[in-house]
Design a protein around this motif. Structure first.
Motif, short mmCIF file in Angstrom:
data_model
loop_
_atom_site.label_atom_id
_atom_site.label_comp_id
_atom_site.label_asym_id
_atom_site.label_seq_id
_atom_site.Cartn_x
_atom_site.Cartn_y
_atom_site.Cartn_z
N MET A 129 12.56 -23.85 13.81
CA MET A 129 12.45 -25.24 13.42
C MET A 129 12.93 -26.15 14.55
N PRO A 130 12.35 -27.35 14.64
CA PRO A 130 12.66 -28.24 15.75
C PRO A 130 14.10 -28.70 15.72
N LEU A 131 14.58 -29.06 16.90
CA LEU A 131 15.94 -29.55 17.03
C LEU A 131 16.11 -30.83 16.23
N ILE A 132 17.18 -30.92 15.44
CA ILE A 132 17.45 -32.13 14.66
C ILE A 132 18.03 -33.18 15.60
N LYS B 221 17.68 -37.51 17.07
CA LYS B 221 17.49 -38.86 16.57
C LYS B 221 16.03 -39.10 16.22
N SER B 222 15.12 -38.52 17.00
CA SER B 222 13.69 -38.73 16.74
C SER B 222 13.29 -38.18 15.38
N ILE B 223 13.87 -37.04 14.99
CA ILE B 223 13.56 -36.45 13.70
C ILE B 223 14.14 -37.28 12.57
N LEU B 224 15.28 -37.87 12.77
CA LEU B 224 15.94 -38.62 11.71
C LEU B 224 15.17 -39.87 11.32
N LYS C 160 1.63 -24.23 4.42
CA LYS C 160 2.26 -22.96 4.05
C LYS C 160 2.83 -22.18 5.23
N SER C 161 2.06 -22.04 6.30
CA SER C 161 2.51 -21.20 7.41
C SER C 161 3.62 -21.83 8.23
N ALA C 162 3.90 -23.12 7.97
CA ALA C 162 4.88 -23.83 8.81
C ALA C 162 6.13 -24.24 8.05
N ILE C 163 6.31 -23.79 6.83
CA ILE C 163 7.44 -24.26 6.03
C ILE C 163 8.78 -23.91 6.69
N GLY C 164 8.81 -22.83 7.46
CA GLY C 164 10.04 -22.45 8.13
C GLY C 164 10.46 -23.41 9.23
N LEU C 165 9.56 -24.29 9.65
CA LEU C 165 9.88 -25.25 10.71
C LEU C 165 10.57 -26.50 10.17
N LEU C 166 10.59 -26.65 8.85
CA LEU C 166 11.13 -27.87 8.26
C LEU C 166 12.66 -27.84 8.28
N PRO C 167 13.30 -28.86 8.91
CA PRO C 167 14.76 -28.93 8.90
C PRO C 167 15.27 -29.17 7.47
N PRO C 168 16.57 -29.06 7.25
CA PRO C 168 17.13 -29.34 5.92
C PRO C 168 16.72 -30.72 5.43
N LEU C 169 16.42 -30.81 4.14
CA LEU C 169 15.88 -32.05 3.58
C LEU C 169 16.87 -33.21 3.69
N SER C 170 18.15 -32.90 3.70
CA SER C 170 19.15 -33.96 3.77
C SER C 170 19.15 -34.67 5.12
N SER C 171 18.35 -34.18 6.07
CA SER C 171 18.32 -34.78 7.40
C SER C 171 17.56 -36.09 7.45
N PHE C 172 16.76 -36.37 6.42
CA PHE C 172 15.79 -37.47 6.51
C PHE C 172 16.23 -38.63 5.61
N VAL C 173 16.88 -39.62 6.20
CA VAL C 173 17.48 -40.69 5.39
C VAL C 173 16.49 -41.78 5.02
N HIS D 70 13.25 -19.70 2.07
CA HIS D 70 13.93 -20.31 3.22
C HIS D 70 15.25 -20.91 2.73
N SER D 71 16.33 -20.22 3.05
CA SER D 71 17.64 -20.58 2.51
C SER D 71 18.13 -21.94 2.98
N HIS D 72 17.65 -22.41 4.13
CA HIS D 72 18.13 -23.70 4.64
C HIS D 72 17.52 -24.88 3.89
N LEU D 73 16.52 -24.62 3.04
CA LEU D 73 15.88 -25.69 2.27
C LEU D 73 16.40 -25.66 0.85
N ASN D 74 17.19 -26.64 0.52
CA ASN D 74 17.78 -26.75 -0.81
C ASN D 74 17.15 -27.93 -1.53
#
Length: 896
Positions: free
Chosen positions: A535-538, A540-543, A552-565, A580-584
């Motif tokens: 998954m991409p580096l979290i 400022k651009s991602i925030l 479907k094939s890219a779900i592992g690239l998604l950072p934790p949902l709490s990253s997106f304010v 994917h345990s990092h996605l809550n």
């Protein structure tokens, strides 16, 4: 230009939020916001014309979003003075900090400055005419469906092209015909390669034991293609996702061993990719198997055809006569043809289109205006705009130029909506309703009139893009458009424009990651090449991300949902989040600005906590069959307009609070509380409801609720008999245009009630018992599609004047019952009156043959076929014979 105006439409509502009493801004800041709001309102429509706002204006939206996040803790708006005081105190604390104060004030000052600059340009360019918003849903041009049929005919059906391709597939001596043979169709985008190959595939697939048609695309992985083939061969299993390429190849070779198969690999770009795929097809196959590939690249086509038994087919443009036929059919009525004064300029335009169907249709759509062509001077302007036209040396570049003309001819709000389609991968079927709701969540759809549905305006946008041939409609079996596709060439254009404008950032395995040097606004995760990309580096651009579509094939690239304010749109449709345990999903509760939440088919059994998402407009939970109830917190979502679920039996009290609801389904109506709550949803347009036990009290309550729903357009329901809300007063359902209903028995008088539904366009009737039914000249004046599915069907007869607009008719008949009823009435049991359906285009009839002689079955088929062959519209038809009616039908697809 389109991005700036889209930004303006999104920013205005936020400024209004800032002006609400609970946001006690300091006087200077508040005055700045008020001044800006007035200026922007007066300029919004003009900006669509001028469109010269600097690109970085989009950045200013996030300043406001972040500000709202700081002052809104997700609780409901202040309902009493104490809450207001607490919020005021909170605001005061925020603005004590000089940094926050100056951030907001300076941002507003900068935006004001840019708006004033645009105002000056408006005066300079004398832009006074306003762009009027559509007042009603503009329909898709009815000529288009026939046009796409025409394209198919010109490119393949009944033409020399499919015959040439079929000849290549079958030529050779007896020995070579038995060997595996590959034919590669090559030509640049827009020539109709896929259309041609699909035509041939449909013609010959019945001759093969196994067949599959899979689309590849530019960034596909070998593993995905192999799994798609296995899926098409009904061999896919969930554990295949953990298998490697070699194991999948072994599975496929095992499946195809000793079989005669037909496999189409559409739109392949990479020689190395073909090398891997080709290992799955044994050269020792001596059963006459065939592989067909399509590609835009000559070298790839030659590489696919490495054997002496293989052949390359070079796709050629349309002839001059065929080009004219296609061009004129889009613009002129068949009766009038091309006016003499336009013949010369049309010939010049067609010459520049180079016989490419996509170019011809796109240019013709620019010149078509309702039922009449545009003025002659506009034809000449367009001719000069095309440039040198399509040539062998500059085909791709000039195709992009032709498509660009169509793009820049769009109003700014349509450009934004079209660019948004770059969020979806190539060759994807994009659901119409999903797309429109996402536009709404992005604030691309603006409503300037009270009581006008945003969705209906969005539907007009969709239809306009179809009418301009920039998206291709996908029709369901009832003849309604439910989805769209984007031609590869159009997708190339909008992806290119989207990259230039930093509108959508696509992560598809070809990028090393997301650059930290630019702000990402809309993120589409489409990884299809690098199997283990992290998954991409979290950063400022991602925030700053406001929209995320993950496939479907890219779900592992998604950072934790709490990253997106400041996230407004999140679509996880079809993704297995649980792997994917990092996605809550519980982190969803922190995404205060979420408008669209797509959780369809993600394999969850409980609805995550969403009660704090006060701005949520769409919640899609469809495809999650283990969810049986909704949490009570859902009733706090006062802005919710669309709630999609699988059958829900337990619904919380308080549904009546969801007064913004427009689309609701699928729910159980056995609760009196639920039925009464529906009456509060005044905006409801679509309702899918089931009753297991419809008592008199429940039906009375349901009738009362329906009488409050003046906007209802679409209804699904299951009843023991035709419900009272139709029988008593059909007039109060004046907006109902689609009805799907299951009743125990349909009687002749029931048709009379249904026929009084004045706006009804589509009717599906499922019954347990149905005997003789007559359709006369009364009622059903708008009906275009009728489907009658019955476990015990009887005779159906159409009389003169019946169903004057019906294009698609599907029904079932028991030949034995039809014979008996005709004998009792003295009529001809084979005379169904199909000739009286003057608008007929498609017919599907299922005959149940139990109890009749073989000769009578043949007589029934011949009689119906003769009638339909003699029909002036020459409708497409299918006749099916079923020997046993015990099991009946359980799904519409089996009927077709």
């Amino acid at each position: 230009m389109n991005l700036a105006t889209g930004a303006m439409g999104s920013l205005l509502p936020k400024l209004l939020e800032l002006l609400k009493e609970e946001y006690k801004l300091k006087k200077k800041v508040r005055e700045g916001v008020e001044s800006l709001e007035k200026e922007m309102k007066s300029m919004y429509t003009a900006l669509r014309k001028v469109g010269e706002v600097p690109r970085d204006q989009l950045d200013e939206q996030d300043v406001v979003d972040k500000f709202l996040v700081r002052v809104d803790d997700g609780s409901e708006p202040a309902a009493n003075s104490n809450k207001i005081k607490r919020l005021t105190k909170k605001m005061a604390g925020l603005f004590i900090k000089g940094k926050t104060h100056h951030e907001i004030a300076n941002a507003i000052k900068d935006i004001n400055k840019q708006v004033q600059e645009v105002a000056s340009r408006r005066v300079r360019y004398n832009v006074d005419n306003l762009v009027a918003m559509p007042a009603a849903v503009a329909p898709i041009d009815p000529r288009l469906r026939a046009l796409y049929t025409e394209v198919t005919e010109l490119v393949g059906i009944a033409g020399k092209r499919d015959q040439e391709l079929m000849k290549l597939l079958s030529e050779g001596d007896n020995e070579s015909k038995k060997k595996l043979k590959t034919v590669s169709v090559v030509g640049f985008g827009g020539l109709g390669k896929t259309t041609l190959v699909k035509t041939v595939y449909d013609k010959i697939k019945g001759e093969f034991d196994c067949r599959a048609f899979v689309s590849v695309g530019r960034n596909a992985s070998a593993k995905k293609i192999l799994m798609d083939i296995l899926l098409a061969l009904d061999m896919y299993e969930s554990h295949f996702t953990i298998l490697g390429e070699t194991q999948l190849i072994d599975k496929l070779r095992e499946r195809l061993e000793n079989k005669r198969y037909l496999i189409v690999i559409d739109d392949i770009w990479d020689e190395k990719l073909w090398t891997i795929i080709n290992w799955a097809f044994s050269k020792n196959n001596n059963f006459g198997s065939r592989l067909i590939t399509t590609t835009r690249i000559v070298n790839v086509s030659k590489f696919c055809c490495s054997s002496t038994n293989d052949s390359v087919y070079q796709m050629e443009p349309l002839s001059d006569d065929d080009s004219k036929r296609l061009f004129y059919k889009r613009i002129f009525s068949q009766e009038s043809g091309c006016p003499r004064e336009l013949e010369e300029v049309s010939t010049c335009i067609l010459k520049k289109c180079g016989g490419v169907p996509l170019a011809i249709i796109t240019i013709a759509s620019l010149l078509a205006s309702d039922q009449h062509p545009k003025p002659e001077d506009e034809w000449h302007v367009l001719l000069e705009s095309i440039g040198r036209g399509l040539t062998k040396d500059h085909g791709v570049e000039e195709m992009m130029r032709i498509l660009s003309i169509s793009y820049y001819d769009l109003p700014s709000y349509l450009r934004t909506c079209l660019l948004y389609l770059s969020m979806f991968p190539e060759d994807r079927e994009i659901m119409k309703d999903q797309l429109i709701w996402m536009w709404i969540a992005e604030s691309f759809v603006q409503c300037e009139k009270a009581k006008t549905s945003l969705f209906e305006i969005g539907e007009t946008y969709f239809n306009e893009l179809v009418n301009r041939s920039l998206i291709q409609p996908v029709y369901n079996y009832r003849g309604f458009v439910y989805a769209c596709r984007v031609h590869d060439s159009v997708l190339d254009l909008i992806c290119s424009l989207s990259r230039e404008e930093n509108f959508v950032t696509i992560l598809n395995g070809t990028d090393d990651g997301i650059s930290s040097q630019r702000n990402v606004r809309k993120l589409s995760l489409q990884n299809t090449i690098k199997e283990h990309q992290t998954m991409p580096l979290i950063s400022k651009s991602i925030l700053q991300v406001r929209s995320i579509a993950t496939f479907k094939s890219a779900i592992g690239l998604l950072p934790p949902l709490s990253s997106f304010v400041v996230l407004r749109v999140l679509d996880l449709t079809g993704c297995n989040v649980g792997d994917h345990s990092h996605l809550n999903l519980q982190d969803l509760g922190t995404l205060f600005h979420l408008r669209y939440l797509g959780l369809a088919d993600i394999g969850i059994s409980e609805v995550p906590e969403v009660g704090k998402l006060q701005f949520l407009q769409v919640l899609d939970l469809s495809g999650n069959y283990d969810i049986r109830e909704l949490p009570s917190s859902v009733t706090r979502l006062r802005r919710l307009m669309c709630l999609l679920t699988e059958p829900l039996w337990n619904l919380p009290d308080g549904l009546g609070k969801l007064t913004s609801m427009e689309v609701l389904g699928e729910i159980c109506g056995d609760s009196l509380c639920t039925v009464k709550a529906l009456g509060n949803m005044k905006a409801l347009r679509k309702l899918q409801i089931k009753f297991n036990d419809l008592s008199m009290e429940l039906e009375e309550a349901f009738v009362e609720s329906l009488e409050e729903l003046s906007n209802i357009q679409n209804r699904h329901g299951i009843f023991s008999m035709l419900p009272a809300w139709i029988r008593r007063n059909p007039a109060h359902l004046s907006q109902l245009h689609e009805l799907h209903i299951w009743v125990e028995e349909v009687r002749q008088k029931d048709l009379g009630f249904l026929g009084k539904l004045s706006a009804l366009h589509s009717l599906t009737l499922r019954t347990t018992r149905q005997r003789q039914l007559f359709f006369g000249a009364d009622g059903f004046r708008c009906l275009t599609t009728i489907v009658l599915v019955c476990r015990s069907p009887g005779r159906i007869v159409f009389r003169p004047g019946a169903l004057p607009r019906a294009e698609t008719v599907k029904f079932e008949i028991s030949l034995r019952v039809a014979k008996e009823e005709a004998a009792s009435s003295g009529g001809d049991w084979l005379d169904l009156g199909m000739e009286y359906l003057v608008s007929l285009r498609k017919v599907h009839v299922r005959f149940y043959t139990s109890g009749v002689m073989v000769g009578e079955v043949k007589q029934a088929r011949a009689s119906l076929e003769n009638t339909l062959h003699a029909h002036p519209n020459r409708p497409v038809f299918g006749v099916f014979f079923i020997p046993d009616i015990v099991h009946g039908t359980s799904d519409d697809d089996t009927f077709v």
